[in-house]
Design a protein around this motif. Structure first.
Motif, PDB file in Angstrom:
ATOM      1  N   ARG A   1      20.965  74.491 -38.324  1.00 34.79           N
ATOM      2  CA  ARG A   1      21.099  74.529 -36.864  1.00 34.79           C
ATOM      3  C   ARG A   1      19.891  73.899 -36.185  1.00 34.79           C
ATOM      4  NH1 ARG A   1      20.830  80.278 -34.041  1.00 34.79           N
ATOM      5  NH2 ARG A   1      18.715  79.990 -34.844  1.00 34.79           N
ATOM      6  N   GLU A   2      18.694  74.219 -36.704  1.00 28.83           N
ATOM      7  CA  GLU A   2      17.481  73.646 -36.125  1.00 28.83           C
ATOM      8  C   GLU A   2      17.482  72.127 -36.261  1.00 28.83           C
ATOM      9  OE1 GLU A   2      13.902  73.732 -34.101  1.00 28.83           O
ATOM     10  OE2 GLU A   2      15.339  75.345 -34.482  1.00 28.83           O
ATOM     11  N   ARG A   3      17.851  71.654 -37.462  1.00 30.58           N
ATOM     12  CA  ARG A   3      17.896  70.210 -37.676  1.00 30.58           C
ATOM     13  C   ARG A   3      18.964  69.558 -36.799  1.00 30.58           C
ATOM     14  NH1 ARG A   3      18.504  70.510 -42.527  1.00 30.58           N
ATOM     15  NH2 ARG A   3      20.751  70.235 -42.726  1.00 30.58           N
ATOM     16  N   TYR A   4      20.097  70.240 -36.680  1.00 27.94           N
ATOM     17  CA  TYR A   4      21.185  69.686 -35.862  1.00 27.94           C
ATOM     18  C   TYR A   4      20.765  69.559 -34.402  1.00 27.94           C
ATOM     19  CZ  TYR A   4      25.507  69.640 -33.156  1.00 27.94           C
ATOM     20  OH  TYR A   4      26.488  69.336 -32.252  1.00 27.94           O
TER      21      TYR A   4
ATOM     22  N   LYS B   1       6.592  69.391 -29.727  1.00 27.08           N
ATOM     23  CA  LYS B   1       5.748  70.532 -29.383  1.00 27.08           C
ATOM     24  C   LYS B   1       6.559  71.771 -29.028  1.00 27.08           C
ATOM     25  CE  LYS B   1       2.032  67.596 -27.610  1.00 27.08           C
ATOM     26  NZ  LYS B   1       1.229  67.221 -26.423  1.00 27.08           N
ATOM     27  N   ARG B   2       7.879  71.618 -28.980  1.00 25.31           N
ATOM     28  CA  ARG B   2       8.724  72.755 -28.610  1.00 25.31           C
ATOM     29  C   ARG B   2       8.634  73.835 -29.684  1.00 25.31           C
ATOM     30  NH1 ARG B   2      13.789  73.952 -30.087  1.00 25.31           N
ATOM     31  NH2 ARG B   2      13.992  71.914 -31.103  1.00 25.31           N
ATOM     32  N   PRO B   3       8.426  75.099 -29.297  1.00 28.90           N
ATOM     33  CA  PRO B   3       8.343  76.173 -30.305  1.00 28.90           C
ATOM     34  C   PRO B   3       9.679  76.358 -30.995  1.00 28.90           C
ATOM     35  CG  PRO B   3       8.403  77.093 -28.088  1.00 28.90           C
ATOM     36  CD  PRO B   3       8.253  75.608 -27.928  1.00 28.90           C
ATOM     37  N   SER B   4       9.622  76.602 -32.306  1.00 24.02           N
ATOM     38  CA  SER B   4      10.851  76.771 -33.085  1.00 24.02           C
ATOM     39  C   SER B   4      11.374  78.186 -32.946  1.00 24.02           C
ATOM     40  CB  SER B   4      10.583  76.450 -34.554  1.00 24.02           C
ATOM     41  OG  SER B   4       9.540  77.256 -35.054  1.00 24.02           O
TER      42      SER B   4
ATOM     43  N   ALA C   1      19.542  81.786 -43.789  1.00 28.95           N
ATOM     44  CA  ALA C   1      18.365  80.917 -43.694  1.00 28.95           C
ATOM     45  C   ALA C   1      18.771  79.447 -43.707  1.00 28.95           C
ATOM     46  CB  ALA C   1      17.404  81.220 -44.845  1.00 28.95           C
ATOM     47  N   ARG C   2      19.735  79.124 -44.571  1.00 27.99           N
ATOM     48  CA  ARG C   2      20.210  77.735 -44.627  1.00 27.99           C
ATOM     49  C   ARG C   2      20.888  77.340 -43.320  1.00 27.99           C
ATOM     50  NH1 ARG C   2      23.808  76.833 -49.668  1.00 27.99           N
ATOM     51  NH2 ARG C   2      21.817  77.488 -50.595  1.00 27.99           N
ATOM     52  N   PHE C   3      21.669  78.278 -42.768  1.00 28.81           N
ATOM     53  CA  PHE C   3      22.337  77.988 -41.502  1.00 28.81           C
ATOM     54  C   PHE C   3      21.322  77.786 -40.384  1.00 28.81           C
ATOM     55  CE2 PHE C   3      23.990  79.653 -37.463  1.00 28.81           C
ATOM     56  CZ  PHE C   3      25.036  78.768 -37.256  1.00 28.81           C
ATOM     57  N   ALA C   4      20.274  78.630 -40.371  1.00 31.05           N
ATOM     58  CA  ALA C   4      19.245  78.487 -39.337  1.00 31.05           C
ATOM     59  C   ALA C   4      18.545  77.134 -39.452  1.00 31.05           C
ATOM     60  CB  ALA C   4      18.233  79.626 -39.453  1.00 31.05           C
TER      61      ALA C   4
ATOM     62  N   VAL D   1      20.394  66.325 -32.230  1.00 25.67           N
ATOM     63  CA  VAL D   1      21.217  66.203 -31.021  1.00 25.67           C
ATOM     64  C   VAL D   1      20.341  65.997 -29.794  1.00 25.67           C
ATOM     65  CG1 VAL D   1      22.747  67.477 -29.478  1.00 25.67           C
ATOM     66  CG2 VAL D   1      23.187  67.464 -31.922  1.00 25.67           C
ATOM     67  N   GLU D   2      19.231  66.728 -29.725  1.00 29.22           N
ATOM     68  CA  GLU D   2      18.340  66.565 -28.582  1.00 29.22           C
ATOM     69  C   GLU D   2      17.798  65.141 -28.513  1.00 29.22           C
ATOM     70  OE1 GLU D   2      15.506  69.604 -29.247  1.00 29.22           O
ATOM     71  OE2 GLU D   2      16.635  71.154 -28.182  1.00 29.22           O
TER      72      GLU D   2
END
Length: 232
Positions: free
Chosen positions: A113-116, A229-232, A107-110, A120-121
């Motif tokens: 990764r989402e934050r990264y 608005k991008r779905p997670s 969960a922490r990695f996910a 990055v985007e």
């Protein structure tokens, strides 16, 4: 012999003084072998009754030893079973703990990764816009009328309303005047504080910036709105 004891007397001489003997009689008693009442050592050792008693004792001891061995085996089996049960319980608890730790790590990695990727985007969008800005500014220096299409679209929206003023960089004023020669709806005015790629259109209905920086800001805002608005 008919009597139980046979007494034999023997006279033995004992010398009291030289040349003188005094006689004494010492009785010797012989017991008949057929009349002995006390058993011999061999008879005592090989007594049948005693042998049976000893055999019974040995059998009893053997039974007790066998019972103890059976009890020991039962205790060992119970100990092994209890040990396996405790080991299985400990292993299950450890496994559950490891699974929980792995789930937390995943969960922490996910989340990381989402934050990264979000960061990055955003950086990619900013980098792309910065590159586009440099390219467009260079194109604007080479072609002052690069944004002519944007100006025409804006003038079409305010068509029929005179008094529009188009403020352009001083170094490109001549090119813009030649573009709108004979057009009475817009007046081209040089703006001393405007840089290459900057344009400002003023009209009775409002003021709008048509330059490259403003358009890039709008594009950047649109990109970030899409990212949110991008779905997670």
């Amino acid at each position: 012999m008919h009597s139980e004891h046979v007494e034999v007397k023997m006279r033995m001489g004992v010398m009291n003084t030289p040349g003188e003997l005094r006689g004494e009689v010492t009785p010797l008693i012989f017991q008949s072998a057929s009349r002995r009442s006390v058993p011999t050592e061999a008879e005592a050792l090989f007594n049948p009754t005693r042998a049976e008693e000893q055999a019974e004792i040995v059998d009893g001891l053997r039974g007790q030893v066998k019972a103890l061995q059976t009890k020991v085996e039962l205790v060992r089996a119970e100990a092994r079973t209890e040990g396996r049960t405790e080991a299985n319980a400990s292993f299950a608890a450890s496994l559950e703990q490891e699974r929980a730790s792995i789930a937390v790590a995943c969960a922490r990695f996910a989340a990381d990764r989402e934050r990264y990727f979000t960061e990055v985007e955003g950086e990619v969008v900013r980098l792309a816009l910065a590159i586009a800005a440099r390219v467009l500014h260079r194109e604007a220096r080479m072609d002052p009328l690069l944004l002519a299409a944007s100006v025409r679209v804006a003038l079409e929206k305010i068509a029929g309303q005179p008094g529009a003023i188009l403020r352009v960089p001083a170094q490109s004023e001549t090119a813009w005047r030649s573009l709108f020669t004979g057009n009475a709806t817009v007046e081209v005015v040089a703006g001393e504080d405007l840089q290459d790629g900057d344009l400002v259109l003023e009209s009775p209905v409002g003021r709008v910036e048509l330059g490259i920086p403003v358009q890039l800001e709008e594009i950047e805002k649109g990109f970030f709105d899409l990212l949110q608005k991008r779905p997670s």
